[in-house]
Design an enzyme around this catalytic site. Structure first.
Site, PDB file in Angstrom:
ATOM      1  N   GLU A   9       4.739  -0.764  -2.022  1.00  0.00           N
ATOM      2  CA  GLU A   9       5.538  -0.360  -3.182  1.00  0.00           C
ATOM      3  C   GLU A   9       4.784  -0.534  -4.494  1.00  0.00           C
ATOM      4  O   GLU A   9       5.382  -0.470  -5.572  1.00  0.00           O
ATOM      5  CB  GLU A   9       6.827  -1.176  -3.212  1.00  0.00           C
ATOM      6  CG  GLU A   9       7.703  -0.995  -1.991  1.00  0.00           C
ATOM      7  CD  GLU A   9       8.526   0.283  -2.027  1.00  0.00           C
ATOM      8  OE1 GLU A   9       9.195   0.539  -3.040  1.00  0.00           O
ATOM      9  OE2 GLU A   9       8.496   1.033  -1.024  1.00  0.00           O
ATOM     10  N   HIS A  48      12.479  -5.329  -5.358  1.00  0.00           N
ATOM     11  CA  HIS A  48      11.076  -5.577  -5.701  1.00  0.00           C
ATOM     12  C   HIS A  48      10.960  -6.943  -6.379  1.00  0.00           C
ATOM     13  O   HIS A  48      11.924  -7.406  -7.000  1.00  0.00           O
ATOM     14  CB  HIS A  48      10.527  -4.514  -6.672  1.00  0.00           C
ATOM     15  CG  HIS A  48      10.390  -3.147  -6.088  1.00  0.00           C
ATOM     16  ND1 HIS A  48      10.732  -2.004  -6.763  1.00  0.00           N
ATOM     17  CD2 HIS A  48       9.940  -2.743  -4.870  1.00  0.00           C
ATOM     18  CE1 HIS A  48      10.501  -0.949  -6.010  1.00  0.00           C
ATOM     19  NE2 HIS A  48      10.022  -1.379  -4.851  1.00  0.00           N
ATOM     20  N   CYS A  58       9.830  -1.546 -14.844  1.00  0.00           N
ATOM     21  CA  CYS A  58       9.704  -0.475 -13.852  1.00  0.00           C
ATOM     22  C   CYS A  58       8.970   0.716 -14.435  1.00  0.00           C
ATOM     23  O   CYS A  58       8.266   1.438 -13.721  1.00  0.00           O
ATOM     24  CB  CYS A  58      11.085  -0.017 -13.379  1.00  0.00           C
ATOM     25  SG  CYS A  58      11.919  -1.176 -12.277  1.00  0.00           S
TER      26      CYS A  58
END
Length: 442
Positions: A173, A246, A364
Protein backbone atom coordinates in the site's frame (compact mmCIF):
# COMPACT_ATOMS: atom_id res chain seq x y z
CA UNK A 1 21.26 18.79 2.82
CA UNK A 2 18.30 16.41 2.67
CA UNK A 3 14.88 18.09 2.78
CA UNK A 4 11.53 16.32 2.91
CA UNK A 5 9.44 17.42 -0.07
CA UNK A 6 5.75 16.68 -0.53
CA UNK A 7 4.11 15.70 -3.82
CA UNK A 8 0.35 15.95 -3.52
CA UNK A 9 -2.02 14.08 -5.77
CA UNK A 10 -4.26 16.34 -7.81
CA UNK A 11 -7.90 15.32 -7.31
CA UNK A 12 -9.27 13.90 -10.55
CA UNK A 13 -12.43 14.95 -12.44
CA UNK A 14 -14.14 11.62 -11.57
CA UNK A 15 -14.06 12.19 -7.80
CA UNK A 16 -17.21 10.53 -6.51
CA UNK A 17 -18.43 8.83 -3.35
CA UNK A 18 -18.44 5.17 -4.32
CA UNK A 19 -17.93 3.65 -0.88
CA UNK A 20 -15.19 1.49 -2.36
CA UNK A 21 -12.71 1.42 0.53
CA UNK A 22 -13.28 -1.75 2.52
CA UNK A 23 -12.51 -0.91 6.16
CA UNK A 24 -12.54 2.81 5.39
CA UNK A 25 -15.44 4.05 7.51
CA UNK A 26 -15.75 7.51 5.96
CA UNK A 27 -15.74 6.07 2.45
CA UNK A 28 -18.50 3.64 3.31
CA UNK A 29 -20.58 6.15 5.26
CA UNK A 30 -20.81 8.59 2.34
CA UNK A 31 -21.46 6.04 -0.40
CA UNK A 32 -23.79 7.23 -3.20
CA UNK A 33 -23.93 10.84 -2.02
CA UNK A 34 -23.30 13.57 -4.57
CA UNK A 35 -19.70 14.74 -4.73
CA UNK A 36 -18.21 18.01 -5.94
CA UNK A 37 -15.06 17.27 -7.98
CA UNK A 38 -14.36 20.95 -8.61
CA UNK A 39 -14.47 21.80 -4.91
CA UNK A 40 -12.35 18.74 -4.07
CA UNK A 41 -9.63 19.74 -6.55
CA UNK A 42 -9.62 23.36 -5.40
CA UNK A 43 -9.38 22.29 -1.74
CA UNK A 44 -6.37 20.15 -2.64
CA UNK A 45 -4.76 23.05 -4.50
CA UNK A 46 -5.36 25.36 -1.54
CA UNK A 47 -3.56 22.90 0.73
CA UNK A 48 -0.59 22.77 -1.66
CA UNK A 49 -0.54 26.56 -1.85
CA UNK A 50 -0.66 26.83 1.93
CA UNK A 51 2.31 24.51 2.42
CA UNK A 52 4.28 26.26 -0.31
CA UNK A 53 3.52 29.60 1.39
CA UNK A 54 5.07 28.19 4.59
CA UNK A 55 8.34 27.89 2.65
CA UNK A 56 8.15 24.14 2.00
CA UNK A 57 9.07 22.35 -1.22
CA UNK A 58 5.75 21.30 -2.75
CA UNK A 59 5.12 19.26 -5.89
CA UNK A 60 2.13 17.96 -7.86
CA UNK A 61 1.29 14.48 -9.16
CA UNK A 62 -1.41 14.04 -11.84
CA UNK A 63 -4.67 12.09 -11.49
CA UNK A 64 -5.57 8.91 -13.39
CA UNK A 65 -7.64 8.71 -16.58
CA UNK A 66 -11.09 7.59 -15.49
CA UNK A 67 -13.36 5.77 -16.16
CA UNK A 68 -10.99 2.94 -17.04
CA UNK A 69 -12.70 1.41 -20.08
CA UNK A 70 -9.98 -1.17 -20.57
CA UNK A 71 -10.75 -2.55 -17.09
CA UNK A 72 -14.45 -2.76 -17.90
CA UNK A 73 -13.70 -4.67 -21.08
CA UNK A 74 -11.41 -7.04 -19.19
CA UNK A 75 -14.28 -7.94 -16.87
CA UNK A 76 -16.56 -8.87 -19.77
CA UNK A 77 -18.32 -5.79 -21.08
CA UNK A 78 -18.08 -5.25 -24.84
CA UNK A 79 -19.05 -3.03 -27.70
CA UNK A 80 -18.62 0.70 -28.13
CA UNK A 81 -17.54 2.85 -25.21
CA UNK A 82 -21.14 3.92 -24.72
CA UNK A 83 -22.37 0.32 -24.64
CA UNK A 84 -19.63 -0.77 -22.23
CA UNK A 85 -20.52 2.05 -19.82
CA UNK A 86 -24.26 1.43 -20.07
CA UNK A 87 -23.85 -2.32 -19.46
CA UNK A 88 -21.62 -1.71 -16.46
CA UNK A 89 -24.07 0.76 -14.92
CA UNK A 90 -26.95 -1.67 -15.40
CA UNK A 91 -25.30 -4.98 -14.48
CA UNK A 92 -22.36 -4.15 -12.18
CA UNK A 93 -22.49 -0.58 -10.84
CA UNK A 94 -19.78 -1.42 -8.29
CA UNK A 95 -17.36 -2.21 -11.11
CA UNK A 96 -18.28 1.03 -12.89
CA UNK A 97 -17.56 2.90 -9.66
CA UNK A 98 -14.19 1.14 -9.37
CA UNK A 99 -13.41 2.01 -12.99
CA UNK A 100 -14.19 5.65 -12.23
CA UNK A 101 -12.39 5.93 -8.91
CA UNK A 102 -10.33 9.07 -8.28
CA UNK A 103 -8.52 7.48 -5.32
CA UNK A 104 -5.10 8.18 -6.86
CA UNK A 105 -5.52 11.62 -5.28
CA UNK A 106 -4.20 9.93 -2.13
CA UNK A 107 -0.61 9.80 -3.31
CA UNK A 108 0.63 8.47 0.04
CA UNK A 109 -0.33 5.14 -1.55
CA UNK A 110 1.38 5.85 -4.86
CA UNK A 111 4.76 4.39 -3.93
CA UNK A 112 7.40 3.77 -1.30
CA UNK A 113 10.34 6.17 -1.59
CA UNK A 114 13.76 5.67 0.02
CA UNK A 115 16.14 8.60 0.52
CA UNK A 116 19.54 8.49 -1.16
CA UNK A 117 21.58 8.40 2.11
CA UNK A 118 19.77 5.16 3.00
CA UNK A 119 20.28 3.18 -0.23
CA UNK A 120 23.14 1.07 -1.52
CA UNK A 121 23.90 3.25 -4.56
CA UNK A 122 23.06 6.65 -3.02
CA UNK A 123 20.11 7.20 -5.35
CA UNK A 124 16.48 7.84 -4.49
CA UNK A 125 14.66 4.51 -4.90
CA UNK A 126 10.98 4.39 -5.86
CA UNK A 127 8.63 1.38 -5.96
CA UNK A 128 5.02 2.00 -7.06
CA UNK A 129 2.47 0.23 -4.87
CA UNK A 130 0.52 -2.69 -6.34
CA UNK A 131 -2.55 -1.88 -4.16
CA UNK A 132 -3.99 -5.34 -4.81
CA UNK A 133 -6.14 -5.35 -1.67
CA UNK A 134 -8.72 -3.03 -3.31
CA UNK A 135 -9.93 -3.53 -6.89
CA UNK A 136 -10.33 0.17 -7.68
CA UNK A 137 -6.84 1.02 -6.47
CA UNK A 138 -5.15 -1.91 -8.18
CA UNK A 139 -5.95 -0.20 -11.49
CA UNK A 140 -3.61 2.71 -10.72
CA UNK A 141 -0.19 1.09 -10.77
CA UNK A 142 0.82 1.39 -14.43
CA UNK A 143 -0.13 5.07 -14.79
CA UNK A 144 1.35 5.87 -11.38
CA UNK A 145 4.66 4.34 -12.46
CA UNK A 146 4.59 6.36 -15.69
CA UNK A 147 3.80 9.58 -13.81
CA UNK A 148 6.59 8.99 -11.28
CA UNK A 149 9.10 8.30 -14.03
CA UNK A 150 8.04 11.48 -15.83
CA UNK A 151 8.37 13.48 -12.61
CA UNK A 152 11.61 11.92 -11.31
CA UNK A 153 13.19 11.23 -14.68
CA UNK A 154 16.95 11.41 -14.09
CA UNK A 155 18.52 7.93 -13.93
CA UNK A 156 21.53 9.47 -12.24
CA UNK A 157 19.51 10.38 -9.18
CA UNK A 158 16.39 8.17 -9.27
CA UNK A 159 16.02 4.38 -9.44
CA UNK A 160 12.55 3.16 -10.44
CA UNK A 161 11.57 -0.40 -9.52
CA UNK A 162 8.63 -2.42 -10.83
CA UNK A 163 5.67 -2.87 -8.53
CA UNK A 164 5.65 -6.08 -6.52
CA UNK A 165 3.82 -9.03 -8.13
CA UNK A 166 0.03 -8.68 -7.87
CA UNK A 167 -0.46 -11.21 -5.10
CA UNK A 168 -2.41 -10.97 -1.85
CA UNK A 169 0.67 -12.25 -0.03
CA UNK A 170 2.63 -9.29 -1.42
CA UNK A 171 -0.07 -6.65 -0.96
CA UNK A 172 1.71 -3.29 -0.90
CA UNK A 173 0.00 0.00 0.00
CA UNK A 174 3.00 2.29 -0.42
CA UNK A 175 4.22 5.09 1.81
CA UNK A 176 1.07 5.09 3.97
CA UNK A 177 2.80 2.30 5.91
CA UNK A 178 6.38 3.61 5.75
CA UNK A 179 8.10 6.35 7.74
CA UNK A 180 11.70 7.56 7.62
CA UNK A 181 13.27 8.85 10.83
CA UNK A 182 16.59 10.72 11.11
CA UNK A 183 18.69 12.71 13.57
CA UNK A 184 20.07 15.14 10.98
CA UNK A 185 19.80 16.05 7.31
CA UNK A 186 22.91 14.26 6.08
CA UNK A 187 23.32 10.75 7.44
CA UNK A 188 21.55 7.44 6.89
CA UNK A 189 18.04 7.40 8.29
CA UNK A 190 15.96 4.70 9.96
CA UNK A 191 13.12 3.20 7.94
CA UNK A 192 10.04 1.89 9.73
CA UNK A 193 7.68 -0.37 7.77
CA UNK A 194 4.34 -1.14 9.41
CA UNK A 195 2.25 -4.10 8.27
CA UNK A 196 -1.15 -5.47 9.14
CA UNK A 197 -0.88 -9.00 7.78
CA UNK A 198 1.73 -11.62 8.62
CA UNK A 199 1.47 -15.11 7.16
CA UNK A 200 2.63 -16.50 10.51
CA UNK A 201 -0.26 -14.91 12.41
CA UNK A 202 -4.02 -15.21 12.45
CA UNK A 203 -5.40 -12.51 10.17
CA UNK A 204 -9.06 -12.77 11.18
CA UNK A 205 -10.78 -9.50 12.08
CA UNK A 206 -13.65 -7.15 11.32
CA UNK A 207 -11.77 -5.65 8.37
CA UNK A 208 -8.96 -7.14 6.27
CA UNK A 209 -5.39 -5.95 6.79
CA UNK A 210 -4.00 -4.37 3.64
CA UNK A 211 -0.20 -4.25 3.97
CA UNK A 212 1.71 -7.51 4.36
CA UNK A 213 5.04 -8.00 6.05
CA UNK A 214 6.30 -9.90 3.00
CA UNK A 215 5.61 -6.86 0.82
CA UNK A 216 7.39 -4.50 3.20
CA UNK A 217 10.43 -6.78 3.32
CA UNK A 218 10.45 -7.07 -0.47
CA UNK A 219 10.47 -3.29 -0.95
CA UNK A 220 13.27 -2.92 1.59
CA UNK A 221 15.28 -5.50 -0.38
CA UNK A 222 14.58 -3.74 -3.68
CA UNK A 223 15.94 -0.52 -2.22
CA UNK A 224 18.88 -2.30 -0.55
CA UNK A 225 18.24 -0.65 2.80
CA UNK A 226 20.59 -1.38 5.69
CA UNK A 227 19.18 -4.18 7.83
CA UNK A 228 20.38 -2.57 11.07
CA UNK A 229 18.44 0.60 10.23
CA UNK A 230 15.27 -1.00 8.88
CA UNK A 231 12.48 -2.03 11.23
CA UNK A 232 9.23 -3.93 10.69
CA UNK A 233 6.33 -3.45 13.09
CA UNK A 234 2.84 -4.94 13.26
CA UNK A 235 -0.27 -2.79 13.49
CA UNK A 236 -2.45 -3.37 16.52
CA UNK A 237 -5.23 -5.75 15.41
CA UNK A 238 -7.82 -3.83 17.42
CA UNK A 239 -6.95 -0.69 15.47
CA UNK A 240 -7.43 -2.48 12.14
CA UNK A 241 -10.79 -3.77 13.35
CA UNK A 242 -11.78 -0.22 14.32
CA UNK A 243 -11.08 1.07 10.79
CA UNK A 244 -7.34 1.85 10.78
CA UNK A 245 -6.64 0.52 7.30
CA UNK A 246 -3.19 2.17 7.03
CA UNK A 247 -0.59 3.07 9.62
CA UNK A 248 -0.87 6.76 8.67
CA UNK A 249 -4.39 6.74 10.16
CA UNK A 250 -2.96 6.03 13.63
CA UNK A 251 0.65 7.35 13.66
CA UNK A 252 2.81 9.97 11.95
CA UNK A 253 6.56 10.44 12.19
CA UNK A 254 9.03 13.08 11.04
CA UNK A 255 12.78 13.39 11.64
CA UNK A 256 13.32 12.14 15.23
CA UNK A 257 9.72 12.49 16.41
CA UNK A 258 6.69 10.22 16.50
CA UNK A 259 3.07 11.20 17.15
CA UNK A 260 1.02 8.09 17.76
CA UNK A 261 -1.98 6.54 19.47
CA UNK A 262 -1.36 3.95 22.15
CA UNK A 263 -3.22 1.42 19.94
CA UNK A 264 -1.01 2.02 16.89
CA UNK A 265 1.36 -0.94 17.30
CA UNK A 266 0.93 -4.49 18.49
CA UNK A 267 4.15 -4.12 20.53
CA UNK A 268 4.31 -0.43 21.35
CA UNK A 269 7.27 -0.41 23.74
CA UNK A 270 9.37 -2.59 21.44
CA UNK A 271 8.73 -0.31 18.46
CA UNK A 272 9.63 2.88 20.33
CA UNK A 273 12.73 1.36 21.93
CA UNK A 274 13.92 -0.15 18.64
CA UNK A 275 13.54 3.16 16.83
CA UNK A 276 15.53 4.96 19.52
CA UNK A 277 18.24 2.30 19.43
CA UNK A 278 18.55 2.48 15.64
CA UNK A 279 18.62 6.29 15.72
CA UNK A 280 21.26 6.31 18.42
CA UNK A 281 19.36 8.80 20.58
CA UNK A 282 15.98 9.02 22.33
CA UNK A 283 12.95 9.35 20.10
CA UNK A 284 10.84 12.47 20.70
CA UNK A 285 7.37 11.05 21.16
CA UNK A 286 3.85 12.34 21.63
CA UNK A 287 1.78 9.42 22.88
CA UNK A 288 -1.98 9.86 22.89
CA UNK A 289 -4.03 7.49 24.99
CA UNK A 290 -7.47 6.02 24.46
CA UNK A 291 -8.71 8.07 27.40
CA UNK A 292 -7.55 11.29 25.75
CA UNK A 293 -8.71 10.53 22.19
CA UNK A 294 -10.64 7.36 21.43
CA UNK A 295 -9.90 5.27 18.37
CA UNK A 296 -13.26 6.31 16.95
CA UNK A 297 -12.46 10.00 17.40
CA UNK A 298 -9.01 9.55 15.92
CA UNK A 299 -10.46 7.88 12.83
CA UNK A 300 -13.32 10.36 12.41
CA UNK A 301 -11.03 13.40 12.72
CA UNK A 302 -7.94 11.84 11.10
CA UNK A 303 -5.80 13.38 13.81
CA UNK A 304 -2.92 11.04 13.00
CA UNK A 305 -3.35 11.53 9.27
CA UNK A 306 -1.80 14.92 9.80
CA UNK A 307 1.53 16.05 8.45
CA UNK A 308 4.48 17.08 10.58
CA UNK A 309 6.73 19.52 8.73
CA UNK A 310 9.83 21.51 9.61
CA UNK A 311 9.65 25.14 8.49
CA UNK A 312 12.69 27.02 7.13
CA UNK A 313 13.12 28.73 10.51
CA UNK A 314 13.37 25.33 12.25
CA UNK A 315 9.94 25.36 13.89
CA UNK A 316 7.82 22.20 13.66
CA UNK A 317 4.30 22.57 12.33
CA UNK A 318 1.37 20.15 12.51
CA UNK A 319 -0.88 20.17 9.43
CA UNK A 320 -4.39 18.91 10.21
CA UNK A 321 -7.83 18.66 8.65
CA UNK A 322 -10.56 21.07 9.76
CA UNK A 323 -12.36 18.03 11.18
CA UNK A 324 -9.77 18.00 13.99
CA UNK A 325 -10.71 21.56 14.94
CA UNK A 326 -14.38 20.55 15.08
CA UNK A 327 -13.83 17.63 17.47
CA UNK A 328 -13.54 19.00 21.03
CA UNK A 329 -11.43 16.15 22.45
CA UNK A 330 -9.07 16.11 19.48
CA UNK A 331 -8.67 19.89 19.34
CA UNK A 332 -8.03 20.06 23.09
CA UNK A 333 -5.29 17.43 22.78
CA UNK A 334 -3.69 19.24 19.84
CA UNK A 335 -3.56 22.49 21.80
CA UNK A 336 -2.18 20.68 24.83
CA UNK A 337 0.68 19.15 22.82
CA UNK A 338 1.58 22.59 21.44
CA UNK A 339 1.51 24.19 24.89
CA UNK A 340 3.68 21.40 26.30
CA UNK A 341 7.43 21.54 25.89
CA UNK A 342 7.21 18.92 23.16
CA UNK A 343 8.30 18.58 19.54
CA UNK A 344 5.28 20.36 17.97
CA UNK A 345 5.40 24.18 17.90
CA UNK A 346 2.22 25.15 16.04
CA UNK A 347 -0.74 23.88 14.03
CA UNK A 348 -2.23 24.84 10.65
CA UNK A 349 -5.73 23.77 9.65
CA UNK A 350 -6.89 23.01 6.10
CA UNK A 351 -10.37 22.30 4.81
CA UNK A 352 -10.09 19.10 2.76
CA UNK A 353 -13.64 18.00 3.46
CA UNK A 354 -14.29 16.46 0.04
CA UNK A 355 -11.27 14.21 0.52
CA UNK A 356 -12.21 13.47 4.13
CA UNK A 357 -15.74 12.40 3.17
CA UNK A 358 -14.22 9.89 0.79
CA UNK A 359 -11.82 8.58 3.44
CA UNK A 360 -8.54 10.48 3.08
CA UNK A 361 -6.96 13.26 5.15
CA UNK A 362 -4.05 15.69 4.66
CA UNK A 363 -1.34 13.02 4.87
CA UNK A 364 -3.18 10.73 2.44
CA UNK A 365 -2.92 13.46 -0.18
CA UNK A 366 0.87 13.62 -0.18
CA UNK A 367 3.83 11.43 -1.08
CA UNK A 368 6.92 12.28 0.96
CA UNK A 369 10.11 12.41 -1.12
CA UNK A 370 13.33 13.31 0.77
CA UNK A 371 15.65 15.09 -1.68
CA UNK A 372 18.98 16.90 -1.56
CA UNK A 373 19.75 19.99 -3.65
CA UNK A 374 20.98 18.09 -6.71
CA UNK A 375 18.01 15.71 -6.63
CA UNK A 376 15.52 18.58 -6.37
CA UNK A 377 17.17 20.21 -9.37
CA UNK A 378 16.74 16.96 -11.33
CA UNK A 379 12.96 16.81 -10.76
CA UNK A 380 10.76 17.77 -13.70
CA UNK A 381 10.66 21.56 -13.18
CA UNK A 382 6.98 21.87 -14.18
CA UNK A 383 5.97 19.53 -11.34
CA UNK A 384 6.95 22.03 -8.63
CA UNK A 385 4.08 24.03 -7.17
CA UNK A 386 4.45 27.77 -7.75
CA UNK A 387 2.01 30.69 -7.66
CA UNK A 388 2.00 30.59 -11.45
CA UNK A 389 1.20 26.88 -11.52
CA UNK A 390 -1.48 27.38 -8.87
CA UNK A 391 -3.15 29.98 -11.07
CA UNK A 392 -2.92 27.74 -14.14
CA UNK A 393 -4.30 24.69 -12.32
CA UNK A 394 -7.20 26.65 -10.82
CA UNK A 395 -8.12 27.84 -14.30
CA UNK A 396 -7.79 24.28 -15.60
CA UNK A 397 -10.07 22.92 -12.87
CA UNK A 398 -12.66 25.65 -13.44
CA UNK A 399 -12.67 24.87 -17.16
CA UNK A 400 -12.88 21.07 -16.97
CA UNK A 401 -14.45 19.93 -13.67
CA UNK A 402 -18.09 19.40 -12.81
CA UNK A 403 -19.46 20.70 -9.53
CA UNK A 404 -21.69 17.67 -8.99
CA UNK A 405 -21.08 14.01 -9.76
CA UNK A 406 -22.94 10.78 -9.09
CA UNK A 407 -22.38 7.22 -10.23
CA UNK A 408 -24.67 7.49 -13.27
CA UNK A 409 -22.57 10.39 -14.60
CA UNK A 410 -19.62 8.01 -15.00
CA UNK A 411 -21.62 6.12 -17.63
CA UNK A 412 -21.98 9.22 -19.83
CA UNK A 413 -19.68 8.89 -22.90
CA UNK A 414 -19.43 12.70 -22.94
CA UNK A 415 -17.84 12.53 -19.49
CA UNK A 416 -15.10 10.23 -20.82
CA UNK A 417 -14.36 12.81 -23.52
CA UNK A 418 -14.34 15.62 -20.95
CA UNK A 419 -11.81 13.82 -18.77
CA UNK A 420 -9.50 12.92 -21.63
CA UNK A 421 -9.49 16.45 -22.98
CA UNK A 422 -8.74 17.76 -19.49
CA UNK A 423 -5.85 15.33 -18.90
CA UNK A 424 -4.44 15.93 -22.36
CA UNK A 425 -4.16 19.59 -21.42
CA UNK A 426 -2.81 18.81 -17.95
CA UNK A 427 0.14 16.80 -19.26
CA UNK A 428 1.17 19.89 -21.23
CA UNK A 429 0.83 22.17 -18.20
CA UNK A 430 2.91 19.77 -16.06
CA UNK A 431 5.37 18.88 -18.83
CA UNK A 432 4.84 15.15 -18.36
CA UNK A 433 4.56 13.91 -21.93
CA UNK A 434 2.20 11.05 -22.84
CA UNK A 435 1.65 9.15 -19.60
CA UNK A 436 -1.94 8.00 -20.21
CA UNK A 437 -2.94 4.95 -22.28
CA UNK A 438 -5.45 6.98 -24.30
CA UNK A 439 -2.64 9.32 -25.37
CA UNK A 440 -0.50 6.45 -26.57
CA UNK A 441 -3.25 4.83 -28.66
CA UNK A 442 -4.72 8.00 -30.14
Amino acid sequence: MLVETNFDGLVGPSHHFGGLGVGNLASQANKAQSSNPREAALQGLDKMAGLAALGLHQGVLPPQARPDLDFLRRVGFSGTDAKVLAQALRDAPGLLSAAGSAASMWSANAATVSASPDTWDSRVHITPANLVSQTHRSLETATTAAALKATFRSERYFAHHPALPASSQLADEGAANHTRFSVDDHTCGVNLFVYGADLKADGAGRFPARQTRLASEAVARQHRLRSDRTLFAAQHPEAISAGVFHNDVIAVGHRNMLLYHEMAFAQEATVVDSLAHALGEPLRTVRITQAEVSLDAAIQSYLFNSQIVTLPDGRTQLIVAKDCEENPAVWARINAMIEDDGPIDAVTVFDVRQSMRNGGGPACLRLRVPLNDDERAAVNPDSWFTPELHKALKAWVDAHYRDRLQLADLADPAFVTEVREALDRLTVVLGLGSIYPFQQTA
